[in-house]
Design a protein around this motif. Structure first.
Motif, PDB file in Angstrom:
ATOM      1  N   ILE A   1       0.865  -1.173   0.000  1.00 60.68           N
ATOM      2  CA  ILE A   1       0.000   0.000   0.000  1.00 60.68           C
ATOM      3  C   ILE A   1       0.905   1.227   0.000  1.00 60.68           C
ATOM      4  CG2 ILE A   1      -1.680   1.369   1.290  1.00 60.68           C
ATOM      5  CD1 ILE A   1      -2.985  -1.064   0.194  1.00 60.68           C
ATOM      6  N   GLU A   2       0.651   2.154  -0.919  1.00 63.54           N
ATOM      7  CA  GLU A   2       1.442   3.385  -0.982  1.00 63.54           C
ATOM      8  C   GLU A   2       0.538   4.595  -0.718  1.00 63.54           C
ATOM      9  OE1 GLU A   2       5.021   2.249  -4.081  1.00 63.54           O
ATOM     10  OE2 GLU A   2       3.228   3.236  -4.884  1.00 63.54           O
ATOM     11  N   PHE A   3       1.153   5.658  -0.194  1.00 66.47           N
ATOM     12  CA  PHE A   3       0.424   6.888   0.101  1.00 66.47           C
ATOM     13  C   PHE A   3       1.059   8.034  -0.669  1.00 66.47           C
ATOM     14  CE2 PHE A   3      -0.082   4.031   3.625  1.00 66.47           C
ATOM     15  CZ  PHE A   3      -1.420   4.167   3.985  1.00 66.47           C
ATOM     16  N   SER A   4       0.224   8.878  -1.283  1.00 67.11           N
ATOM     17  CA  SER A   4       0.720  10.034  -2.019  1.00 67.11           C
ATOM     18  C   SER A   4      -0.097  11.262  -1.640  1.00 67.11           C
ATOM     19  CB  SER A   4       0.612   9.815  -3.533  1.00 67.11           C
ATOM     20  OG  SER A   4       1.330   8.670  -3.928  1.00 67.11           O
ATOM     21  N   VAL A   5       0.586  12.304  -1.208  1.00 70.19           N
ATOM     22  CA  VAL A   5      -0.078  13.579  -0.950  1.00 70.19           C
ATOM     23  C   VAL A   5      -0.038  14.349  -2.259  1.00 70.19           C
ATOM     24  CG1 VAL A   5      -0.085  15.680   0.436  1.00 70.19           C
ATOM     25  CG2 VAL A   5       0.670  13.517   1.438  1.00 70.19           C
ATOM     26  N   ILE A   6      -1.202  14.495  -2.900  1.00 71.77           N
ATOM     27  CA  ILE A   6      -1.209  14.977  -4.281  1.00 71.77           C
ATOM     28  C   ILE A   6      -1.750  16.375  -4.468  1.00 71.77           C
ATOM     29  CG2 ILE A   6      -1.265  12.681  -5.292  1.00 71.77           C
ATOM     30  CD1 ILE A   6      -4.236  12.853  -5.535  1.00 71.77           C
ATOM     31  N   ALA A   7      -2.300  16.988  -3.444  1.00 70.92           N
ATOM     32  CA  ALA A   7      -2.771  18.369  -3.567  1.00 70.92           C
ATOM     33  C   ALA A   7      -3.020  18.932  -2.191  1.00 70.92           C
ATOM     34  CB  ALA A   7      -4.049  18.446  -4.399  1.00 70.92           C
ATOM     35  N   SER A   8      -2.883  20.228  -2.084  1.00 73.12           N
ATOM     36  CA  SER A   8      -3.194  20.911  -0.840  1.00 73.12           C
ATOM     37  C   SER A   8      -4.503  21.640  -1.024  1.00 73.12           C
ATOM     38  CB  SER A   8      -2.086  21.909  -0.489  1.00 73.12           C
ATOM     39  OG  SER A   8      -2.370  22.542   0.723  1.00 73.12           O
ATOM     40  N   ALA A   9      -5.488  21.370  -0.156  1.00 76.27           N
ATOM     41  CA  ALA A   9      -6.817  21.947  -0.323  1.00 76.27           C
ATOM     42  C   ALA A   9      -7.523  22.035   1.007  1.00 76.27           C
ATOM     43  CB  ALA A   9      -7.633  21.070  -1.280  1.00 76.27           C
ATOM     44  N   PRO A  10      -8.352  23.056   1.197  1.00 78.14           N
ATOM     45  CA  PRO A  10      -9.099  23.164   2.446  1.00 78.14           C
ATOM     46  C   PRO A  10     -10.070  22.014   2.608  1.00 78.14           C
ATOM     47  CG  PRO A  10      -9.219  25.196   1.155  1.00 78.14           C
ATOM     48  CD  PRO A  10      -8.638  24.136   0.273  1.00 78.14           C
ATOM     49  N   ILE A  11     -10.281  21.571   3.860  1.00 77.38           N
ATOM     50  CA  ILE A  11     -11.254  20.518   4.122  1.00 77.38           C
ATOM     51  C   ILE A  11     -12.622  21.138   4.317  1.00 77.38           C
ATOM     52  CG2 ILE A  11     -12.023  18.856   5.867  1.00 77.38           C
ATOM     53  CD1 ILE A  11      -9.917  17.722   4.171  1.00 77.38           C
ATOM     54  N   LYS A  12     -13.528  20.892   3.416  1.00 79.45           N
ATOM     55  CA  LYS A  12     -14.924  21.260   3.583  1.00 79.45           C
ATOM     56  C   LYS A  12     -15.728  20.528   2.520  1.00 79.45           C
ATOM     57  CE  LYS A  12     -14.199  25.702   1.209  1.00 79.45           C
ATOM     58  NZ  LYS A  12     -14.419  27.152   1.310  1.00 79.45           N
ATOM     59  N   PRO A  13     -17.009  20.226   2.787  1.00 76.76           N
ATOM     60  CA  PRO A  13     -17.815  19.489   1.826  1.00 76.76           C
ATOM     61  C   PRO A  13     -17.942  20.245   0.520  1.00 76.76           C
ATOM     62  CG  PRO A  13     -18.876  19.543   3.965  1.00 76.76           C
ATOM     63  CD  PRO A  13     -17.747  20.508   4.020  1.00 76.76           C
ATOM     64  N   THR A  14     -18.038  19.525  -0.570  1.00 78.27           N
ATOM     65  CA  THR A  14     -18.217  20.138  -1.886  1.00 78.27           C
ATOM     66  C   THR A  14     -19.442  19.507  -2.541  1.00 78.27           C
ATOM     67  OG1 THR A  14     -17.041  18.496  -3.195  1.00 78.27           O
ATOM     68  CG2 THR A  14     -15.699  20.132  -2.080  1.00 78.27           C
ATOM     69  N   PRO A  15     -19.980  20.137  -3.593  1.00 78.22           N
ATOM     70  CA  PRO A  15     -21.129  19.530  -4.285  1.00 78.22           C
ATOM     71  C   PRO A  15     -20.815  18.161  -4.863  1.00 78.22           C
ATOM     72  CG  PRO A  15     -20.922  21.852  -4.839  1.00 78.22           C
ATOM     73  CD  PRO A  15     -19.678  21.482  -4.052  1.00 78.22           C
ATOM     74  N   ILE A  16     -19.548  17.880  -5.116  1.00 84.01           N
ATOM     75  CA  ILE A  16     -19.205  16.548  -5.617  1.00 84.01           C
ATOM     76  C   ILE A  16     -19.268  15.545  -4.487  1.00 84.01           C
ATOM     77  CG2 ILE A  16     -17.365  15.166  -6.657  1.00 84.01           C
ATOM     78  CD1 ILE A  16     -18.689  17.196  -8.509  1.00 84.01           C
ATOM     79  N   ASP A  17     -18.833  15.969  -3.281  1.00 83.24           N
ATOM     80  CA  ASP A  17     -18.817  15.047  -2.151  1.00 83.24           C
ATOM     81  C   ASP A  17     -20.208  14.862  -1.547  1.00 83.24           C
ATOM     82  OD1 ASP A  17     -15.887  16.811  -1.151  1.00 83.24           O
ATOM     83  OD2 ASP A  17     -16.007  14.994  -2.356  1.00 83.24           O
ATOM     84  N   THR A  18     -20.952  15.985  -1.401  1.00 77.02           N
ATOM     85  CA  THR A  18     -22.241  15.937  -0.734  1.00 77.02           C
ATOM     86  C   THR A  18     -23.252  16.755  -1.534  1.00 77.02           C
ATOM     87  OG1 THR A  18     -21.546  17.812   0.636  1.00 77.02           O
ATOM     88  CG2 THR A  18     -21.303  15.619   1.582  1.00 77.02           C
ATOM     89  N   PRO A  19     -23.837  16.170  -2.570  1.00 74.61           N
ATOM     90  CA  PRO A  19     -24.790  16.921  -3.392  1.00 74.61           C
ATOM     91  C   PRO A  19     -25.942  17.453  -2.543  1.00 74.61           C
ATOM     92  CG  PRO A  19     -24.246  14.826  -4.400  1.00 74.61           C
ATOM     93  CD  PRO A  19     -23.672  14.807  -3.019  1.00 74.61           C
ATOM     94  N   GLY A  20     -26.247  18.712  -2.719  1.00 76.36           N
ATOM     95  CA  GLY A  20     -27.339  19.324  -1.971  1.00 76.36           C
ATOM     96  C   GLY A  20     -28.566  19.483  -2.840  1.00 76.36           C
ATOM     97  N   PRO A  21     -29.645  20.066  -2.303  1.00 77.73           N
ATOM     98  CA  PRO A  21     -30.861  20.252  -3.067  1.00 77.73           C
ATOM     99  C   PRO A  21     -30.638  21.264  -4.184  1.00 77.73           C
ATOM    100  CG  PRO A  21     -31.001  21.375  -0.968  1.00 77.73           C
ATOM    101  CD  PRO A  21     -29.750  20.565  -0.927  1.00 77.73           C
ATOM    102  N   GLU A  22     -31.409  21.141  -5.234  1.00 71.34           N
ATOM    103  CA  GLU A  22     -31.310  22.093  -6.346  1.00 71.34           C
ATOM    104  C   GLU A  22     -31.771  23.467  -5.885  1.00 71.34           C
ATOM    105  OE1 GLU A  22     -29.963  21.593  -9.062  1.00 71.34           O
ATOM    106  OE2 GLU A  22     -29.822  19.446  -9.243  1.00 71.34           O
TER     107      GLU A  22
END
Length: 240
Positions: free
Chosen positions: A219-240
């Motif tokens: 198993i390998e680990f790669s840190v591939i981007a630096s980004a703030p942690i918060k939900p996004t529409p891709i992660d948690t789709p909300g109501p239209e």
């Protein structure tokens, strides 16, 4: 509740779940496509037409944290203006510049720490399964502690196998093992939205090793981007 009614309720619940996955698959690319279009417009207005915008990470996952590359001929002020313009597009969670001349985004120190931990030890699984061997629980504790400084980044967990057996089965097993490790890290406090699991099977053996060597199972680990942690529409789709 009688059996017939129970079966109807269960079928309805399954249908709702299936529709939610379909909605995510359909809406995600549309949302990112709109972000990309708007980001390209402001990039051009800022004088950065030669700057490339990547809205997929190295494993093909859609992201609203684009990586900027190119534009080497631009002066520093223009590059800053382009970055600020792209980062200011509503819906974009943050941007990073790729490391020029490197294949991936810059490694963070925590990745080096994890690699040092795993240099002489391996996360073990029961034979031919994705179940983590209990002897590796303490090792996973150490890995989680080492990754904690990188919370806020995208961390790829990638499974590999040796070349024995069926290639498709090996790929499926490597992904299942990566998913097991991902869930183990989530259980140790690493946020789920920053972890990505991938399985490459026997595609990338360790350099200098025979592809059939069992040491390629890892198993390998790669840190591939630096980004703030918060939900996004891709992660948690909300109501239209």
């Amino acid at each position: 509740m009688n059996p017939r009614r129970a079966s109807i309720v269960a079928a309805g619940a399954a249908l709702c779940l299936a529709l939610s996955f379909v909605a995510t698959d359909v809406r995600g690319p549309i949302f990112i496509g709109q972000l990309e279009h708007e980001a390209e417009l402001v990039r051009d207005q800022a004088g950065g037409r030669s700057v490339d915008l990547a809205f997929r990470d190295r494993y093909g996952w859609l992201t609203r944290h684009p990586v900027l590359s190119g534009g080497q001929a631009l002066d520093s002020d223009t590059r800053k203006r382009v970055a600020a313009a792209v980062a200011g597009v509503p819906g974009i969670g943050g941007i990073t510049w790729s490391s020029e001349g490197e294949a991936g985004a810059m490694k963070l120190r925590c990745q080096d720490d994890v690699e040092a931990i795993l240099a002489s030890r391996t996360i073990r699984f029961t034979e031919a399964s994705a179940r983590i061997d209990p002897v590796s629980e303490r090792l996973l504790d150490e890995v989680a502690r080492a990754l904690r400084p990188c919370v806020g980044s995208i961390i790829a967990v990638t499974g590999h196998t040796d070349a024995t057996g069926n290639p498709e089965a090996n790929k499926a097993l490597s992904l299942a093992r990566a998913e097991s490790v991902r869930w183990a890290l989530i259980g140790r406090g690493i946020p789920a939205d920053g972890l990505r699991a991938a399985g490459l099977g026997s595609k990338t053996p360790i350099e200098g090793l025979d592809p059939l060597d069992p040491a390629n199972r890892r198993i390998e680990f790669s840190v591939i981007a630096s980004a703030p942690i918060k939900p996004t529409p891709i992660d948690t789709p909300g109501p239209e």
